[in-house]
Scaffold this motif. Structure first.
Motif, mmCIF file in Angstrom:
data_model
loop_
_atom_site.group_PDB
_atom_site.id
_atom_site.type_symbol
_atom_site.label_atom_id
_atom_site.label_comp_id
_atom_site.label_asym_id
_atom_site.label_seq_id
_atom_site.Cartn_x
_atom_site.Cartn_y
_atom_site.Cartn_z
ATOM 1 N N ARG A 81 7.609 -3.221 -6.040
ATOM 2 C CA ARG A 81 7.691 -3.014 -4.062
ATOM 3 C C ARG A 81 6.546 -2.333 -3.392
ATOM 4 O O ARG A 81 5.806 -1.649 -4.093
ATOM 5 C CB ARG A 81 8.531 -2.211 -3.647
ATOM 6 N N ALA A 82 6.201 -3.011 -2.542
ATOM 7 C CA ALA A 82 5.113 -2.003 -1.468
ATOM 8 C C ALA A 82 5.144 -2.708 -0.148
ATOM 9 O O ALA A 82 5.873 -3.622 0.325
ATOM 10 C CB ALA A 82 3.625 -2.615 -2.109
ATOM 11 N N GLY A 83 4.680 -1.280 0.721
ATOM 12 C CA GLY A 83 4.633 -1.470 1.998
ATOM 13 C C GLY A 83 3.769 -2.613 2.736
ATOM 14 O O GLY A 83 2.933 -2.985 2.279
ATOM 15 N N LYS A 84 4.839 -3.991 3.718
ATOM 16 C CA LYS A 84 4.184 -4.819 4.102
ATOM 17 C C LYS A 84 3.487 -4.100 5.746
ATOM 18 O O LYS A 84 5.094 -4.931 5.877
ATOM 19 C CB LYS A 84 3.992 -5.985 3.657
ATOM 20 N N ALA A 85 3.024 -3.782 6.343
ATOM 21 C CA ALA A 85 3.572 -2.799 7.001
ATOM 22 C C ALA A 85 2.393 -2.014 8.040
ATOM 23 O O ALA A 85 1.306 -1.649 7.016
ATOM 24 C CB ALA A 85 4.587 -2.148 7.652
ATOM 25 N N ILE A 92 8.266 2.777 3.257
ATOM 26 C CA ILE A 92 9.189 3.592 2.762
ATOM 27 C C ILE A 92 8.954 3.855 1.160
ATOM 28 O O ILE A 92 9.773 3.455 0.559
ATOM 29 C CB ILE A 92 9.434 1.035 2.181
ATOM 30 N N ASN A 93 8.005 4.436 0.775
ATOM 31 C CA ASN A 93 8.734 5.282 -0.389
ATOM 32 C C ASN A 93 9.399 6.529 0.060
ATOM 33 O O ASN A 93 9.972 6.648 1.048
ATOM 34 C CB ASN A 93 7.407 5.375 -0.124
ATOM 35 N N GLY A 94 9.093 7.180 -0.945
ATOM 36 C CA GLY A 94 10.439 8.185 -1.266
ATOM 37 C C GLY A 94 10.006 9.400 -1.252
ATOM 38 O O GLY A 94 10.880 10.593 -0.637
HETATM 39 P P1 FDA Z 1 -0.815 0.732 0.514
HETATM 40 O O1 FDA Z 1 0.612 -0.627 0.057
HETATM 41 O O2 FDA Z 1 -0.109 2.129 1.435
HETATM 42 O O3 FDA Z 1 -1.449 -0.235 1.991
HETATM 43 C C1 FDA Z 1 -2.016 -1.656 1.040
HETATM 44 C C2 FDA Z 1 -2.353 -1.974 2.452
HETATM 45 O O4 FDA Z 1 -2.470 -3.512 2.818
HETATM 46 C C3 FDA Z 1 -0.142 -2.647 3.105
HETATM 47 O O5 FDA Z 1 -0.190 -1.933 4.498
HETATM 48 C C4 FDA Z 1 -0.791 -4.260 2.872
HETATM 49 O O6 FDA Z 1 0.402 -4.850 3.354
HETATM 50 C C5 FDA Z 1 -1.890 -4.413 3.057
HETATM 51 N N1 FDA Z 1 -2.571 -5.531 3.099
HETATM 52 C C6 FDA Z 1 -2.580 -6.284 1.657
HETATM 53 N N2 FDA Z 1 -2.503 -7.440 1.227
HETATM 54 C C7 FDA Z 1 -3.818 -7.670 2.382
HETATM 55 C C8 FDA Z 1 -4.304 -8.758 2.932
HETATM 56 N N3 FDA Z 1 -4.712 -9.458 2.156
HETATM 57 N N4 FDA Z 1 -4.560 -8.865 3.871
HETATM 58 C C9 FDA Z 1 -4.499 -7.651 5.388
HETATM 59 N N5 FDA Z 1 -3.765 -6.801 4.344
HETATM 60 C C10 FDA Z 1 -3.633 -6.493 2.992
HETATM 61 N N6 FDA Z 1 3.983 8.124 -3.534
HETATM 62 C C11 FDA Z 1 4.692 9.363 -3.264
HETATM 63 O O7 FDA Z 1 3.939 10.144 -3.065
HETATM 64 N N7 FDA Z 1 6.350 9.747 -3.437
HETATM 65 C C12 FDA Z 1 6.640 8.585 -3.228
HETATM 66 O O8 FDA Z 1 8.189 9.072 -3.056
HETATM 67 C C13 FDA Z 1 6.305 8.096 -3.582
HETATM 68 N N8 FDA Z 1 7.717 6.744 -3.868
HETATM 69 C C14 FDA Z 1 7.481 5.655 -3.600
HETATM 70 C C15 FDA Z 1 8.220 4.888 -3.562
HETATM 71 C C16 FDA Z 1 8.174 3.031 -3.460
HETATM 72 C C17 FDA Z 1 9.785 1.909 -3.096
HETATM 73 C C18 FDA Z 1 6.982 2.975 -3.341
HETATM 74 C C19 FDA Z 1 7.288 1.205 -3.078
HETATM 75 C C20 FDA Z 1 5.613 3.617 -3.653
HETATM 76 C C21 FDA Z 1 6.262 5.024 -3.762
HETATM 77 N N9 FDA Z 1 5.424 5.962 -3.665
HETATM 78 C C22 FDA Z 1 5.506 7.428 -4.274
HETATM 79 C C23 FDA Z 1 3.477 5.197 -3.964
HETATM 80 C C24 FDA Z 1 3.179 5.527 -2.861
HETATM 81 O O9 FDA Z 1 4.026 5.184 -1.703
HETATM 82 C C25 FDA Z 1 1.824 5.100 -3.069
HETATM 83 O O10 FDA Z 1 1.074 4.645 -4.269
HETATM 84 C C26 FDA Z 1 0.420 4.649 -2.030
HETATM 85 O O11 FDA Z 1 1.683 4.667 -0.935
HETATM 86 C C27 FDA Z 1 -0.626 3.610 -2.235
HETATM 87 O O12 FDA Z 1 -1.133 3.561 -0.672
HETATM 88 P P2 FDA Z 1 -2.382 2.220 -0.851
HETATM 89 O O13 FDA Z 1 -3.273 2.835 0.426
HETATM 90 O O14 FDA Z 1 -3.419 2.046 -2.072
HETATM 91 O O15 FDA Z 1 -1.501 1.288 -0.186
#
Ligand code: FDA
Length: 568
Positions: A81-85, A92-94
């Motif tokens: 999973r990863a957030g699209k927002a 969406i994380n924990g």
């Molecule tokens: P992040 O995903 O935040 O940002 C990437 C952005 O780029 C998104 O907004 C996406 O939509 C956008 N994007 C992608 N492709 C694109 C494109 N081609 N064009 C335009 N935009 C595009 N960590 C923690 O510390 N505590 C926790 O409790 C949790 N729990 C957790 C639960 C779940 C369900 C997940 C999925 C992850 C966690 N994590 C976590 C992990 C943590 O949240 C995560 O590692 C970071 O938010 C990642 O940050 P980034 O900036 O790398 O990517």
């Protein structure tokens, strides 16, 4: 018509991207554009609800990336999973806010990233943080505690606890249970100071007063959105980086597809900064002609920069859980975590360590051979030895154990903190909207299974120790009829491989390291061979951390902004 030109284009308005956008736009003469594929979730209850973990899963704000079938884990695909927002995965994380063991960040410098160590990163963890630690007396009974010396109080990101906190003394009973274990796990008042071992309650990214989630957009964007030099394009997909004419690999913009379906190029006069996440940023590099020519040529993409390690070194963790019937009914959120060291997890840690040490050359050879020797076995072996030293000499946590009571169930979640298996992510099409081929190679190396099994046994021991033993009923998952009390590693393996999920902590796919040993970005986070492209997200983190990722992602992005501003 005259297309606007921006100084910086940031691809991805997520956790890291919004930090960098905020800091660069502090200078009102600097024009910053953020391109974000998702929309605003400011009023989305699946995001804001502090008890709503999981509600956003499978909705349109979840990329729900699918891995390729996992060869060493039952041959089926996993969802990552990863957030699209706006706010990215922080929406969406924990919400767990846990950093890393100090020695783990120091290891970044050990492999050649000069200046990237715990001492230098601490000011950036603090700079981002607004710890709401003035008064938690309203949580009396919950067990929450902290050491103010470790926290920041003036940053944008609110960290603390919410009123949904379980408040009935369970925390103290769990602590007593840990102290009664055959090898006790000591109480740790605050694991965010670089020493993580122990049992504790962790803080979260919440707005304590409003009792809502604090995400990157709420912290770093909405309060600043009136800045006329800070621009955000929502629902816009970045397709690839565009190049200035000439041979020196200078980016001059980004090709995007707008919400209305139009494809256009937007210009950047200074830099293009990738912050699309660890499973997207490497794909964007490849779509732009930066990567392994063997990968790019398959999809008709000309190689602009020959950098074969783009997309390699992918590291994630594997999440699993045991569950027990509870003799009471629990309602509220609990943030109980234990971080055992190797000697607290394994009764024979010295022997386990010695055996693992002998296997490292073979592990390294296996990783290198699985990726066609794009990464070199000798380099991987060195990284593995550093990881071994972290586990057996620096005594970092080797597992994470979470207790989550809910209704009449005592649920647990656990994972091995630092798996050795390494996979990769590469484009599987020239179509920029296609998901890349994601292959974390879960359980490729057997120590990763061993750590999972031992963490499960540790949880059984916990539930056999007073006072917890008296508070819990039968083990319902997996249950003793599925995995017997005396099961060996092979006995545990089917349960583990059929029940685990991604821990959603992918990193290192554009690793910060010297180029000779497989790095994709240098210590200024600039992509090797380019003059003005950086990566600032989880892709650059070279080794897995024992905390959760977001606090370290925020800190790295804070430091990246200072680097880009020329302050470091
Ligand atoms: P992040 O995903 O935040 O940002 C990437 C952005 O780029 C998104 O907004 C996406 O939509 C956008 N994007 C992608 N492709 C694109 C494109 N081609 N064009 C335009 N935009 C595009 N960590 C923690 O510390 N505590 C926790 O409790 C949790 N729990 C957790 C639960 C779940 C369900 C997940 C999925 C992850 C966690 N994590 C976590 C992990 C943590 O949240 C995560 O590692 C970071 O938010 C990642 O940050 P980034 O900036 O790398 O990517």
């Amino acid at each position: 018509g005259a297309e606007p030109t921006y100084d910086y284009i940031i691809v991805g308005g997520g956790t890291s991207g919004l930090v960098v956008a905020n800091r660069l736009s502090e200078d009102r003469n600097t024009n910053v554009l953020v391109i974000e594929a998702g929309g605003s979730v400011y009023n989305n209850p699946n995001v804001t609800d502090t008890t709503g973990y999981g509600k956003a899963f499978g909705t349109d704000i979840d990329w729900a990336y699918q891995t390729v079938d996992q060869e060493y884990a039952g041959n089926y695909s996993q969802t990552v999973r990863a957030g699209k927002a706006l706010g990215g995965t922080s929406t969406i994380n924990g919400m767990v806010y846990l950093r890393a063991q100090n020695a783990q960040i120091d290891a970044w410098e050990t492999v050649g990233n000069e200046g990237w160590n715990w001492k230098n990163l601490i000011p950036y963890y603090r700079k981002g943080e607004q710890f709401q630690g003035d008064d938690f007396s309203w949580l009396e009974g919950s067990g929450v505690a902290y050491d103010p010396a470790y926290h920041g109080f003036d940053g944008p990101l609110k960290v603390g606890w919410s009123e949904s906190q379980l408040n009935d003394g369970l925390a103290q009973k769990l602590n007593t249970t840990y102290q009664n274990m055959p090898v006790p796990v000591p109480y740790n008042i605050d694991p965010n100071g670089g020493q993580m071992i122990g049992y504790t309650l962790y803080p979260k990214t919440v707005d304590s007063k409003l009792n809502i989630r604090e995400d990157a957009a709420r912290a770093y964007y909405y309060p600043y959105k009136s800045r006329t030099n800070l621009h955000v394009w929502l629902n816009t997909n970045a397709n690839k980086i565009t190049w200035k004419a000439g041979d020196d690999a200078t980016a001059d913009g980004v090709e995007v597809t707008l919400a209305n379906g139009t494809t256009t190029v937007v210009k950047a006069s200074r830099e293009v900064i990738l912050a699309a996440g660890a499973l997207k940023s490497p794909a964007l590099l490849e779509l732009s002609g930066i990567g392994n020519p063997d990968v790019l040529s398959k999809y008709g993409i000309d190689t602009k920069v020959n950098l074969p390690t783009v997309g390699e070194n992918l590291q994630d963790q594997m999440n699993n859980g045991l569950a027990y019937d509870a003799k009471s009914n629990y309602s509220g959120v609990a943030d109980y975590v234990a971080y055992p060291s190797a000697s607290q997890l394994f009764s024979n840690a010295t022997a386990v360590g010695a055996k693992l040490l002998r296997k490292l050359p073979a592990y390294a050879a296996q990783v290198a051979s699985a990726n066609g020797n794009v990464t070199k076995a000798a380099d991987i072996e060195r990284f593995f030895k550093i990881q071994w030293d972290l586990i057996f000499k620096s005594h970092i946590p080797v597992a994470e154990i979470l207790l989550e009571p809910s209704g009449t169930t005592l649920d647990t979640e656990y994972w091995g903190s630092v798996p050795f298996s390494r996979g990769n992510v590469h484009i599987s099409s020239a179509d920029p909207t296609a998901t890349a081929a994601i292959d974390p190679k879960y359980f490729m190396l057997d120590f990763d299974l061993q750590a999972q099994v031992q963490a499960a046994r540790f949880i059984r021991q916990l539930f056999n120790t007073e006072p917890f033993a008296a508070m819990a009923g039968a083990e319902t998952k997996p249950g003793l009829s599925t995995v017997s009390a005396t099961a060996d590693d092979q006995g545990w393996s089917p349960f583990i491989k059929n029940n685990f999920r991604s821990n959603f902590h992918p990193i290192s796919t554009a690793a910060m390291m010297p180029k000779e040993i497989g790095g994709v970005v240098d210590t200024s986070l600039k992509v090797y061979g380019t003059s003005n492209i950086r990566v600032v997200d989880a892709s650059v983190i070279p080794f897995q951390v024992c905390g959760h990722l977001q606090s370290t992602v925020y800190a790295v992005a804070e430091r990246a902004a200072d680097i880009i501003k020329g302050r470091i």
